[in-house]
Design a protein around this motif. Structure first.
Motif, PDB file in Angstrom:
ATOM      1  N   ALA A  60       0.813  -1.208   0.000  1.00 49.81           N
ATOM      2  CA  ALA A  60       0.000   0.000   0.000  1.00 49.81           C
ATOM      3  C   ALA A  60       0.848   1.259   0.000  1.00 49.81           C
ATOM      4  O   ALA A  60       0.382   2.323  -0.389  1.00 49.81           O
ATOM      5  N   ALA A  61       2.085   1.132   0.449  1.00 51.49           N
ATOM      6  CA  ALA A  61       2.918   2.319   0.576  1.00 51.49           C
ATOM      7  C   ALA A  61       3.668   2.668  -0.702  1.00 51.49           C
ATOM      8  O   ALA A  61       4.428   3.620  -0.729  1.00 51.49           O
ATOM      9  N   VAL A  62       3.464   1.914  -1.753  1.00 50.41           N
ATOM     10  CA  VAL A  62       4.145   2.220  -3.007  1.00 50.41           C
ATOM     11  C   VAL A  62       3.581   3.535  -3.563  1.00 50.41           C
ATOM     12  O   VAL A  62       2.380   3.706  -3.639  1.00 50.41           O
TER      13      VAL A  62
ATOM     14  N   LYS B 121       3.128   4.017  -9.819  1.00 51.14           N
ATOM     15  CA  LYS B 121       2.192   3.052 -10.399  1.00 51.14           C
ATOM     16  C   LYS B 121       1.515   3.624 -11.627  1.00 51.14           C
ATOM     17  O   LYS B 121       1.349   2.937 -12.646  1.00 51.14           O
ATOM     18  N   ASP B 122       1.124   4.913 -11.538  1.00 49.73           N
ATOM     19  CA  ASP B 122       0.474   5.544 -12.684  1.00 49.73           C
ATOM     20  C   ASP B 122       1.407   5.577 -13.880  1.00 49.73           C
ATOM     21  O   ASP B 122       1.041   5.228 -15.000  1.00 49.73           O
ATOM     22  N   ALA B 123       2.665   5.993 -13.617  1.00 50.45           N
ATOM     23  CA  ALA B 123       3.632   6.046 -14.711  1.00 50.45           C
ATOM     24  C   ALA B 123       3.842   4.661 -15.296  1.00 50.45           C
ATOM     25  O   ALA B 123       3.899   4.493 -16.514  1.00 50.45           O
ATOM     26  N   ALA B 124       3.927   3.650 -14.442  1.00 53.97           N
ATOM     27  CA  ALA B 124       4.162   2.293 -14.918  1.00 53.97           C
ATOM     28  C   ALA B 124       3.033   1.832 -15.835  1.00 53.97           C
ATOM     29  O   ALA B 124       3.260   1.312 -16.925  1.00 53.97           O
TER      30      ALA B 124
ATOM     31  N   GLN C  72       2.991  -7.296 -14.468  1.00 52.74           N
ATOM     32  CA  GLN C  72       4.323  -6.699 -14.516  1.00 52.74           C
ATOM     33  C   GLN C  72       4.449  -5.599 -13.485  1.00 52.74           C
ATOM     34  O   GLN C  72       5.473  -5.447 -12.826  1.00 52.74           O
ATOM     35  N   LEU C  73       3.387  -4.845 -13.330  1.00 54.19           N
ATOM     36  CA  LEU C  73       3.389  -3.771 -12.334  1.00 54.19           C
ATOM     37  C   LEU C  73       3.636  -4.348 -10.947  1.00 54.19           C
ATOM     38  O   LEU C  73       4.455  -3.850 -10.179  1.00 54.19           O
ATOM     39  N   LEU C  74       2.936  -5.432 -10.625  1.00 48.40           N
ATOM     40  CA  LEU C  74       3.053  -6.026  -9.298  1.00 48.40           C
ATOM     41  C   LEU C  74       4.465  -6.520  -9.035  1.00 48.40           C
ATOM     42  O   LEU C  74       5.057  -6.213  -8.003  1.00 48.40           O
ATOM     43  N   TRP C  75       5.029  -7.265  -9.982  1.00 49.58           N
ATOM     44  CA  TRP C  75       6.299  -7.917  -9.695  1.00 49.58           C
ATOM     45  C   TRP C  75       7.514  -7.037  -9.963  1.00 49.58           C
ATOM     46  O   TRP C  75       8.536  -7.192  -9.333  1.00 49.58           O
TER      47      TRP C  75
ATOM     48  N   MET D 291       6.350  -4.999  -5.786  1.00 46.84           N
ATOM     49  CA  MET D 291       7.056  -5.912  -4.877  1.00 46.84           C
ATOM     50  C   MET D 291       8.420  -5.387  -4.433  1.00 46.84           C
ATOM     51  O   MET D 291       8.712  -5.362  -3.240  1.00 46.84           O
ATOM     52  N   PRO D 292       9.277  -4.965  -5.379  1.00 43.16           N
ATOM     53  CA  PRO D 292      10.576  -4.462  -4.923  1.00 43.16           C
ATOM     54  C   PRO D 292      10.432  -3.317  -3.927  1.00 43.16           C
ATOM     55  O   PRO D 292      11.167  -3.237  -2.941  1.00 43.16           O
ATOM     56  N   LEU D 293       9.472  -2.421  -4.184  1.00 44.00           N
ATOM     57  CA  LEU D 293       9.323  -1.283  -3.288  1.00 44.00           C
ATOM     58  C   LEU D 293       8.712  -1.684  -1.958  1.00 44.00           C
ATOM     59  O   LEU D 293       8.912  -1.012  -0.950  1.00 44.00           O
TER      60      LEU D 293
END
Lengths: 255, 234, 400
Positions: B127-129, B134-137, B146-149, B153-155
């Motif tokens: 939730a803290a990403v 996310k919008d840019a991605a 792809q967004l998730l992984w 996830m890294p963040l």
């Protein structure tokens, strides 16, 4: 199929143990029934209450002071980390081996167990208050003591109670093994299967579980009751605060 | 307790002399009897690691599901929270009609304890990403997966690993009680001779050391996997 | 997909040429709301041009932009990219063909600058070497040192630097269309102007079709080849080049939005050399008085201007200067301020006002007098349509 029946049978026996007296496994002594359960329960609550009272009395003022002054964050974090690393049972046995058995020692162990979450949460609860609010309070002309009592404390209440809740659950749970040090709480049937039998152990386990869930829910209700109405309306629900038990550093948001 | 040991102790008691007889802290004895602790230690390690691994697998999956379906969060949180509140010792007994005594009972109970911590931390981390990342991605053409992984996830990793640390150290502590379920571990050794200081110090000490070591290992992994956080403060 | 646009220009990297974009009655309605967010928007963006969507907050400009790459779904109508409806494309693949730059930039904090820029190339499966070369090329394009910047993390860059990286990232696969949502919004005014100028310079090189959203009418006028003014309810109020917008606002709303100083805004788009200056009588010391008076007959201003032997202005001649047989150096006032032919008209006007004078000599690059600028001339200019209208881009380009 037989597993299910056996499962029901055991629980049936356990419930029976809670409510009705019967003969002990080795014979000769009457065990079980509400009377005995009540005695154990009383002892359980007594030692827990003493530990919690002590922990609150020490941790909350210190936490308030440190939080207000902004000192000692490192200490607060370390206390919390160390507290997690040392398991309750190890601490208990340590006390037994070095200081002997008895009510006082068990209460001491439970006290040490209860302090970290309350201290850390009080500290964090105070730190997380918007500095502008505190500034405004000072600006109106409140003295330090008044700021703490009338501004910091009420706003930190939800977090502090979250800490108390975590501690209380830990304490009550750990008090279950107090019989290892000769304090006869609800764990007594559990550690003496030779007298109480498996149904006794199971019965005690059920009572302890119900008690803990009850206390957790009770403090939760208290937490909600103690949250100032304005804070509740602002969306800072105690439920969210419950998930705290450690200080978190403010996230660096990098774009 | 093994018969050898009983015999040994009785011999010492009969002679009435020495550190052991007084239940003191005796380095000699410790050096001699070091191997008593080896098996329980490994039992403890296996129990801890297995519980955390399984707990992580379950809680992580639940969190990933709940991340996109927010309505799942309150029920899962309440359920895992209730499991967390049940005292571990009691839990060991409540399970016994189903799973009997032994390793499995302890495993199930300990797995249940890790669920809340890990679930909570994975959800909070995700939730803290930052919204704009996310919008840019999405705007650039990353699919939801792809967004998730690749981004979320890294963040979320620091928060997830923080949860893993808490879960691991807590589980080490709880595994010390596993002897109530008949699963051995360092707690069992403690219980055998609760008044013997040497025993308590070694068994208890090993517990604490194990917790600290596992904590540091995960912390090191966290540092290694998140180079950007170090760069930011550099 | 072969580009079907009519613009034969290809950008410098030899990639895909710019695309055309068309909004065809594009509409967005949210359930439960009476007013549409975007209401039957129709406009065409020629290839290689910047179309600015501008309007007050809530007018649907960002919504309209986000409908192009389907970040927001279209309720009614269509949007055509190079003639093909975007509704027929898979969102993810569509977006990989469109550059996307947002106000908060949205760089991935956990990746290096190089990896950030390489996001879409990696998605498209480019080779490592190709990616590396492209990243370095892009960083240079946005005036950042590749060696210094490529291995840094976003947190280590300043706001202006991050903005440039955001633009570079949007350009990564050389997309035929770019969407930019207030890309310079989060920057301080000084750097913002610098970035705007640099971006316009960049656009001259790469000539992309760009949809640019802003709430700032001045930015719109500066950046846009075509400006679409939207009003609340997502309705198009006017779609025109900047000069036309300033001179002929179609409605009271547009007039108000452009600002009551729209006359001054027009002046910002024009240079002194573009307008007809007053002829002035240039006289030299020692010149025969009769010649000087003859020149005065031809001039637009009744006061002669004394110049030196190289034609540079010395001052306005007084009556006494013409009293004798030959012109004497007797001035009524100095020739200040001196306006340059290349000056922007608005700055020239400001100089006149500050000096509390109605007219001033205009000189060329060598300092020689070229004419006289007066408030009256400026007034005439504002009244009549100029022979050619300019854009902010052209103004910047000439400055170099």
């Amino acid at each position: 199929m037989s597993l299910t029946l056996a499962f029901l049978g055991d629980f049936g026996g356990a419930i029976d143990f809670i409510f009705q007296q019967r003969d002990s496994v080795s014979g000769g002594v009457q065990i079980g029934g509400l009377g005995e359960i009540g005695d154990f329960g009383a002892e359980h609550l007594k030692v827990s209450a003493v530990a919690m009272a002590g922990a609150c009395a020490i941790s909350i003022p210190i936490g308030l002071y440190l939080g207000h002054r902004g000192k000692g964050e490192f200490t607060a974090v370390t206390v919390s980390n160390v507290g997690r690393a040392v398991p309750a049972v190890v601490l208990l046995y340590f006390f037994i081996a070095y200081l002997g058995i008895g009510f006082t020692n068990v209460a001491a162990v439970l006290f040490l167990l209860a302090v970290p979450p309350i201290l850390t949460n009080t500290y964090v609860g105070v730190r997380q208050i918007d500095p502008q609010i505190v500034d405004a309070a000072h600006g109106i002309g409140m003295s330090d003591m008044q700021v703490v009592r009338r501004v910091r404390l009420p706003l930190a209440m939800p977090t502090i109670f979250a800490g108390i809740r975590t501690s209380a659950v830990s304490v009550v749970a750990t008090a279950t093994i107090a019989p290892l040090a000769n304090v006869q709480t609800l764990g007594e049937p559990i550690v003496t299967p030779q007298t109480y039998g498996f149904e006794g152990q199971l019965g005690a386990a059920i009572v302890v579980t119900v008690l803990t869930l009850f206390i957790d829910a009770g403090i939760g209700a208290l937490q909600r009751g103690v949250t100032p109405k304005g804070v509740k309306l602002a969306g800072e629900s105690p439920e969210k605060r419950r998930w705290f038990s450690l200080p978190t550093r403010r996230r660096e948001v990098a774009t | 307790m093994s018969l050898d040991l009983i015999a040994q102790l009785q011999t010492r008691e009969r002679t009435g002399a020495g550190c052991v007889a007084e239940n003191g802290f005796c380095p000699d004895w410790i050096a001699d009897n070091w191997d008593r602790y080896v098996d329980p230690f490994w039992e403890h390690v296996v129990l801890t690691l297995a519980s955390v691994a399984i707990g992580f697998a379950i809680a992580f999956t639940l969190a990933v599901l709940a991340h996109r379906r927010r309505w799942l969060v309150p029920p899962v949180a309440s359920f895992t929270g209730a499991l967390y509140t049940i005292p571990s010792v009691a839990f060991f007994f409540l399970l016994q009609p189903l799973t009997g005594r032994g390793f499995n009972t302890a495993l199930v109970a300990l797995v249940c304890y890790t669920l809340l911590i890990i679930f909570r931390n994975v959800i909070t981390g995700l939730a803290a990403v930052p919204e704009e990342a996310k919008d840019a991605a999405r705007g650039m053409g990353l699919t939801d997966r792809q967004l998730l992984w690749r981004v979320e996830m890294p963040l979320a990793l620091p928060e997830i690993l923080a949860g893993l640390r808490i879960a691991t150290t807590t589980t080490v502590g709880l595994a010390a009680l596993a002897f109530f379920a008949g699963a051995g571990g360092l707690g069992a050794v403690l219980e055998e001779q609760p008044f013997f200081r040497s025993n308590v110090v070694v068994a208890g000490g090993l517990c604490v050391v194990l917790a600290a070591v596992l904590d540091l290992i995960i912390l090191a992994a966290q540092r290694a996997l998140t180079p950007w956080r170090r760069a930011a403060t550099a | 997909m072969p580009p079907t646009n009519t613009d034969p220009e290809e950008d410098s990297s030899g990639g895909v040429a710019a695309a055309t974009l068309e909004f065809r009655e594009a509409t967005k309605r949210y359930p439960g709301q009476d007013e549409s967010a975007v209401d039957h928007l129709s406009l065409q963006v020629p290839a290689g041009e910047i179309c600015v969507l501008v309007g007050p907050s809530g007018c649907g400009k960002t919504t309209a932009m986000r409908m192009v790459n389907r970040m927001i779904d279209i309720t009614d109508g269509d949007i055509l990219l190079d003639g093909t409806s975007v509704r027929e494309r898979r969102p993810a693949t569509l977006r990989r063909e469109i550059g996307y730059a947002i106000q908060q930039i949205g760089l991935f904090p956990h990746e290096t600058i190089a990896d950030n820029i390489a996001t879409v190339p990696k998605l498209l499966g480019w080779s490592k070497d190709r990616i590396r070369a492209r990243v370095d090329e892009l960083l240079e394009l946005v005036s950042l040192d590749p060696h210094e910047t490529r291995d840094r993390y976003p947190a280590q860059l300043s706001g202006g630097q991050r903005q440039r990286v955001g633009v570079a990232r949007a350009l990564a696969v050389d997309p035929p269309l770019m969407l930019m949502d207030e890309p310079f919004g989060a920057i301080d005014p000084i750097n913002r102007e610098r970035l705007q100028n640099e971006f316009l310079r960049l656009q001259r090189e790469i000539r992309k079709t760009i949809v640019f959203v802003t709430h700032d009418i001045d930015e719109a006028i500066k950046m846009g080849d075509m400006i679409a003014v939207l009003q609340k309810g997502g309705k198009l109020a006017q779609y025109a080049p900047p000069a036309e917008l300033l001179m002929y606002p179609k409605s009271k709303f547009v007039e108000d939005f452009v600002g009551s100083d729209r006359a001054l805004k027009r002046l910002a788009l024009q240079r002194v050399k573009d307008i007809d200056l007053w002829k002035v009588a240039e006289v030299r010391v020692g010149e025969p008085e009769r010649e000087a008076r003859a020149k005065l007959n031809d001039a637009d201003i009744s006061i002669p201007l004394l110049v030196d032997d190289r034609g540079r202005p010395l001052g306005w001649l007084s009556q006494e200067g013409l009293a004798g047989e030959r012109v004497q150096e007797k001035l009524r006032s100095k020739a200040e301020p001196v306006i340059d032919l290349d000056d922007v008209l608005r700055d020239a006007l400001a100089s006149l006002l500050v000096a509390e004078t109605q007219y001033a000599p205009v000189v060329d690059a060598s300092g020689r007098v070229a004419g006289v600028l007066s408030l009256e001339v400026i007034g005439h200019f504002l009244h009549d349509a100029p022979a050619e209208s300019r854009t902010g881009a052209e103004l910047v380009e000439e400055r170099e």
